[in-house]
Scaffold this motif. Structure first.
Motif, PDB file in Angstrom:
ATOM      1  N   MET A   1       2.963 -12.245   7.792  1.00 10.26           N
ATOM      2  CA  MET A   1       2.701 -10.848   7.400  1.00 10.26           C
ATOM      3  C   MET A   1       1.413 -10.780   6.574  1.00 10.26           C
ATOM      4  O   MET A   1       1.255 -11.514   5.611  1.00 10.26           O
ATOM      5  CB  MET A   1       3.896 -10.343   6.559  1.00 10.26           C
ATOM      6  CG  MET A   1       3.818  -8.863   6.238  1.00 10.26           C
ATOM      7  SD  MET A   1       5.093  -8.320   5.047  1.00 10.26           S
ATOM      8  CE  MET A   1       6.560  -8.248   6.048  1.00 10.26           C
ATOM      9  N   ASN A   2       0.487  -9.929   7.003  1.00 10.07           N
ATOM     10  CA  ASN A   2      -0.722  -9.696   6.218  1.00 10.07           C
ATOM     11  C   ASN A   2      -0.298  -8.996   4.930  1.00 10.07           C
ATOM     12  O   ASN A   2       0.263  -7.918   4.958  1.00 10.07           O
ATOM     13  CB  ASN A   2      -1.672  -8.814   7.043  1.00 10.07           C
ATOM     14  CG  ASN A   2      -2.990  -8.586   6.321  1.00 10.07           C
ATOM     15  OD1 ASN A   2      -3.043  -8.663   5.096  1.00 10.07           O
ATOM     16  ND2 ASN A   2      -4.024  -8.318   7.085  1.00 10.07           N
ATOM     17  N   SER A   3      -0.577  -9.621   3.777  1.00  3.78           N
ATOM     18  CA  SER A   3      -0.028  -9.089   2.520  1.00  3.78           C
ATOM     19  C   SER A   3      -0.569  -7.702   2.196  1.00  3.78           C
ATOM     20  O   SER A   3       0.044  -6.949   1.456  1.00  3.78           O
ATOM     21  CB  SER A   3      -0.330 -10.044   1.369  1.00  3.78           C
ATOM     22  OG  SER A   3      -1.723 -10.174   1.231  1.00  3.78           O
ATOM     23  N   LYS A   4      -1.701  -7.345   2.798  1.00  2.00           N
ATOM     24  CA  LYS A   4      -2.273  -6.028   2.542  1.00  2.00           C
ATOM     25  C   LYS A   4      -1.301  -4.905   2.917  1.00  2.00           C
ATOM     26  O   LYS A   4      -1.291  -3.849   2.317  1.00  2.00           O
ATOM     27  CB  LYS A   4      -3.552  -5.897   3.373  1.00  2.00           C
ATOM     28  CG  LYS A   4      -4.626  -5.029   2.760  1.00  2.00           C
ATOM     29  CD  LYS A   4      -5.777  -4.886   3.737  1.00  2.00           C
ATOM     30  CE  LYS A   4      -6.929  -5.787   3.392  1.00  2.00           C
ATOM     31  NZ  LYS A   4      -8.064  -5.595   4.319  1.00  2.00           N
ATOM     32  N   TYR A   5      -0.510  -5.148   3.940  1.00  2.00           N
ATOM     33  CA  TYR A   5       0.382  -4.097   4.438  1.00  2.00           C
ATOM     34  C   TYR A   5       1.857  -4.396   4.173  1.00  2.00           C
ATOM     35  O   TYR A   5       2.730  -3.745   4.743  1.00  2.00           O
ATOM     36  CB  TYR A   5       0.150  -3.894   5.945  1.00  2.00           C
ATOM     37  CG  TYR A   5      -1.316  -3.726   6.282  1.00  2.00           C
ATOM     38  CD1 TYR A   5      -2.004  -2.589   5.868  1.00  2.00           C
ATOM     39  CD2 TYR A   5      -2.004  -4.717   6.963  1.00  2.00           C
ATOM     40  CE1 TYR A   5      -3.363  -2.444   6.140  1.00  2.00           C
ATOM     41  CE2 TYR A   5      -3.363  -4.574   7.242  1.00  2.00           C
ATOM     42  CZ  TYR A   5      -4.029  -3.437   6.822  1.00  2.00           C
ATOM     43  OH  TYR A   5      -5.362  -3.305   7.088  1.00  2.00           O
ATOM     44  N   SER A   6       2.136  -5.381   3.319  1.00  2.00           N
ATOM     45  CA  SER A   6       3.525  -5.839   3.192  1.00  2.00           C
ATOM     46  C   SER A   6       4.467  -4.734   2.712  1.00  2.00           C
ATOM     47  O   SER A   6       5.584  -4.615   3.207  1.00  2.00           O
ATOM     48  CB  SER A   6       3.593  -7.037   2.248  1.00  2.00           C
ATOM     49  OG  SER A   6       3.232  -6.651   0.930  1.00  2.00           O
ATOM     50  N   ARG A   7       4.016  -3.889   1.774  1.00  2.00           N
ATOM     51  CA  ARG A   7       4.923  -2.855   1.265  1.00  2.00           C
ATOM     52  C   ARG A   7       5.169  -1.760   2.303  1.00  2.00           C
ATOM     53  O   ARG A   7       6.191  -1.112   2.321  1.00  2.00           O
ATOM     54  CB  ARG A   7       4.366  -2.247  -0.025  1.00  2.00           C
ATOM     55  CG  ARG A   7       4.182  -3.249  -1.151  1.00  2.00           C
ATOM     56  CD  ARG A   7       5.492  -3.974  -1.490  1.00  2.00           C
ATOM     57  NE  ARG A   7       5.335  -4.891  -2.602  1.00  2.00           N
ATOM     58  CZ  ARG A   7       5.010  -6.176  -2.503  1.00  2.00           C
ATOM     59  NH1 ARG A   7       4.779  -6.720  -1.314  1.00  2.00           N
ATOM     60  NH2 ARG A   7       4.899  -6.936  -3.573  1.00  2.00           N
ATOM     61  N   GLN A   8       4.167  -1.585   3.169  1.00  2.00           N
ATOM     62  CA  GLN A   8       4.331  -0.594   4.238  1.00  2.00           C
ATOM     63  C   GLN A   8       5.275  -1.134   5.311  1.00  2.00           C
ATOM     64  O   GLN A   8       6.100  -0.406   5.849  1.00  2.00           O
ATOM     65  CB  GLN A   8       2.951  -0.299   4.826  1.00  2.00           C
ATOM     66  CG  GLN A   8       2.895   0.851   5.788  1.00  2.00           C
ATOM     67  CD  GLN A   8       1.451   1.299   6.027  1.00  2.00           C
ATOM     68  OE1 GLN A   8       0.920   2.068   5.254  1.00  2.00           O
ATOM     69  NE2 GLN A   8       0.836   0.805   7.073  1.00  2.00           N
ATOM     70  N   GLU A   9       5.169  -2.447   5.591  1.00  5.93           N
ATOM     71  CA  GLU A   9       6.054  -3.052   6.587  1.00  5.93           C
ATOM     72  C   GLU A   9       7.496  -3.117   6.096  1.00  5.93           C
ATOM     73  O   GLU A   9       8.426  -3.051   6.892  1.00  5.93           O
ATOM     74  CB  GLU A   9       5.579  -4.469   6.923  1.00  5.93           C
ATOM     75  CG  GLU A   9       4.407  -4.501   7.869  1.00  5.93           C
ATOM     76  CD  GLU A   9       4.151  -5.902   8.399  1.00  5.93           C
ATOM     77  OE1 GLU A   9       2.978  -6.238   8.538  1.00  5.93           O
ATOM     78  OE2 GLU A   9       5.123  -6.655   8.640  1.00  5.93           O
ATOM     79  N   LEU A  10       7.644  -3.268   4.780  1.00  8.61           N
ATOM     80  CA  LEU A  10       8.995  -3.304   4.219  1.00  8.61           C
ATOM     81  C   LEU A  10       9.720  -1.977   4.391  1.00  8.61           C
ATOM     82  O   LEU A  10      10.945  -1.914   4.374  1.00  8.61           O
ATOM     83  CB  LEU A  10       8.940  -3.635   2.717  1.00  8.61           C
ATOM     84  CG  LEU A  10       8.940  -5.096   2.336  1.00  8.61           C
ATOM     85  CD1 LEU A  10       8.725  -5.232   0.837  1.00  8.61           C
ATOM     86  CD2 LEU A  10      10.260  -5.757   2.745  1.00  8.61           C
ATOM     87  N   PHE A  11       8.952  -0.899   4.529  1.00 12.87           N
ATOM     88  CA  PHE A  11       9.542   0.416   4.764  1.00 12.87           C
ATOM     89  C   PHE A  11      10.167   0.386   6.163  1.00 12.87           C
ATOM     90  O   PHE A  11       9.466   0.272   7.174  1.00 12.87           O
ATOM     91  CB  PHE A  11       8.443   1.480   4.642  1.00 12.87           C
ATOM     92  CG  PHE A  11       8.902   2.873   4.915  1.00 12.87           C
ATOM     93  CD1 PHE A  11       9.851   3.502   4.094  1.00 12.87           C
ATOM     94  CD2 PHE A  11       8.384   3.602   5.985  1.00 12.87           C
ATOM     95  CE1 PHE A  11      10.254   4.793   4.349  1.00 12.87           C
ATOM     96  CE2 PHE A  11       8.798   4.907   6.238  1.00 12.87           C
ATOM     97  CZ  PHE A  11       9.744   5.491   5.421  1.00 12.87           C
ATOM     98  N   ALA A  12      11.517   0.444   6.217  1.00 12.45           N
ATOM     99  CA  ALA A  12      12.238   0.137   7.450  1.00 12.45           C
ATOM    100  C   ALA A  12      11.800   0.939   8.676  1.00 12.45           C
ATOM    101  O   ALA A  12      11.683   0.375   9.771  1.00 12.45           O
ATOM    102  CB  ALA A  12      13.739   0.292   7.208  1.00 12.45           C
ATOM    103  N   PRO A  13      11.539   2.242   8.563  1.00 10.53           N
ATOM    104  CA  PRO A  13      11.151   2.983   9.777  1.00 10.53           C
ATOM    105  C   PRO A  13       9.817   2.498  10.368  1.00 10.53           C
ATOM    106  O   PRO A  13       9.535   2.769  11.524  1.00 10.53           O
ATOM    107  CB  PRO A  13      11.009   4.432   9.287  1.00 10.53           C
ATOM    108  CG  PRO A  13      11.849   4.506   8.058  1.00 10.53           C
ATOM    109  CD  PRO A  13      11.734   3.154   7.420  1.00 10.53           C
TER     110      PRO A  13
END
Lengths: 68, 338
Positions: free
Chosen positions: B1-13
């Motif tokens: 996972m590219n850490s730049k987007y990790s919080r966005q990817e964690l968002f389940a939808p």
């Protein structure tokens, strides 16, 4: 008797002179705007703006603007 | 996972699959003003693959309170918005292929500009260009995320996000000759950000394959009023823009404002189509507080605005004196009429 409606999510007292949707739009200064009106979750066609306003009606009005 | 987007990817939808779809998305941002700045910044931070941003304007001091991509230095340097936006957006996220284009979007170039993009975000400042974009987006089959705001009030509407849903033309029927604009009634930055956030959220939902509805929404941040309507019942089977046999009227010149530079005079003439001529009296009333030397008679309204003399005639023509630049003249008129 003064009617109380829900207008765009806020309680709104309707003065006795305002009896129809068209009169409400004019009272709100929206008479000449391009807008869409929903009354109790049903979109009103423009030729139905003479519909009477009843106590506790839920009215939503969205008017179009130019900016951005 | 590219850490730049990790919080966005964690968002389940969204998740890793949604993030991959965002990465593959090519987005067109129509206008680099307030809504365009705000929406483009969110999309670039979200990591879209490509973003094109188009604008005809150069930066002014009056832009800075709400157009979040720009600095005082950009105004001092008199940069075109599209160029300053490109530079700032690239600095925000180097993963994204950002392209800024200085251009006036017209019936002649709109299809070429939109082509090759998957989504269009509305950052324009007038209803005429929105209807032009509506027609072009429908013809190309690209979802168009409309947004508009003035004062503390904004509205949003996604177009072409689901089969058989109404388009902007279905909702408006006719183009109003006049509407509220930021130049006439002002605007505060919170409604810009709110409106752009709603547009961008709908766009991200569409990218990730969420179920979309034709919801027209509005909010007034000052009064707390808000409304949301599913406008499916407003779909017009005979709509010239989205019926089974569309003619895309705003892509042809008959429905749009025609312009001409008057030969030998420092003047641009704008002519409105017959079916939406600007009325003298309402026009005079709406500009009274923001122009100087307003004069009117039964035949015309004249005034001075931003160092230009404007004359509106009863037959639907307006002269903008003091310029030979059609784009500049259209911008002045869009500021007053929307």
């Amino acid at each position: 008797m003064e009617k109380m409606i829900d207008l765009n999510g806020n309680s709104y007292p309707v003065i006795p002179e305002v009896e129809t949707i068209q009169q409400l739009l004019e009272h709100l200064g929206l008479g000449d705007r391009i807008l869409i009106v929903e009354k109790n979750k049903e979109i009103l066609q423009k030729d139905h703006y003479d519909a009477p306003i009843m106590d506790r009606d839920q009215i939503e009005i969205i008017h179009f603007v130019g900016g951005g | 996972m590219n850490s730049k987007y990790s919080r966005q990817e964690l968002f389940a939808p969204i998740g890793p699959i949604g993030q991959q779809r965002i990465r593959e998305a090519k987005v067109f941002v129509l206008g680099a003003g307030a809504l365009g700045s705000s929406g483009a910044e969110m999309l670039v931070r979200a990591g879209v693959g490509e973003l094109t941003i188009v604008d005809r304007d150069i930066l002014e001091w009056t832009n800075l309170h709400r157009q979040q991509l720009y600095s005082e230095q950009d105004v001092i340097d008199q940069l075109p918005k599209a160029i300053a936006a490109e530079s700032r957006l690239r600095a925000i996220n180097s993963d994204v292929k950002v392209r800024g284009i200085v251009a006036d979007v017209t019936p002649e170039n709109v299809l070429e500009l939109f082509e090759g993009h998957h989504f269009i975000l509305d950052g324009t400042d007038n209803i005429e260009t929105r209807l032009l974009a509506n027609d072009a987006a429908l013809q190309l089959g690209i979802p168009f995320f409309m947004g508009a705001c003035v004062g503390s009030y904004g509205l949003t509407f996604p177009i072409g996000v689901k089969e058989g849903t109404p388009c902007l033309h279905c909702l408006l029927e006719a183009l109003p000759p006049q509407s509220l604009t930021c130049d006439t009634v002002g605007v505060i930055s919170p409604i810009v950000v709110t409106t752009a956030a709603r547009q961008t959220a709908e766009l991200l939902k569409c990218i990730t394959g969420a179920t979309m509805e034709p919801r027209l929404e509005s909010v007034d941040l000052w009064t707390g009023e808000r409304a949301a309507m599913n406008v499916q019942s407003m779909k017009k089977p005979t709509c010239p823009s989205c019926s089974d046999t569309p003619v895309y009227p705003y892509l042809s010149a008959n429905e749009v404002i025609r312009t001409a530079v008057l030969c030998g005079r420092d003047t641009v003439q704008l002519t409105w189509p017959k079916n939406r001529q600007v009325e003298l009296m309402p026009f005079a009333n709406s500009i009274r507080d923001i122009v100087s030397n307003l004069k009117q008679n039964p035949y015309l309204v004249s005034c001075e605005y931003n160092d230009h003399r404007l004359v509106l005639f009863r037959d639907g023509r307006m002269l903008v004196h003091g310029t030979k630049d059609i784009t500049a003249a259209r911008k002045i008129v869009a500021g007053l009429l929307g």
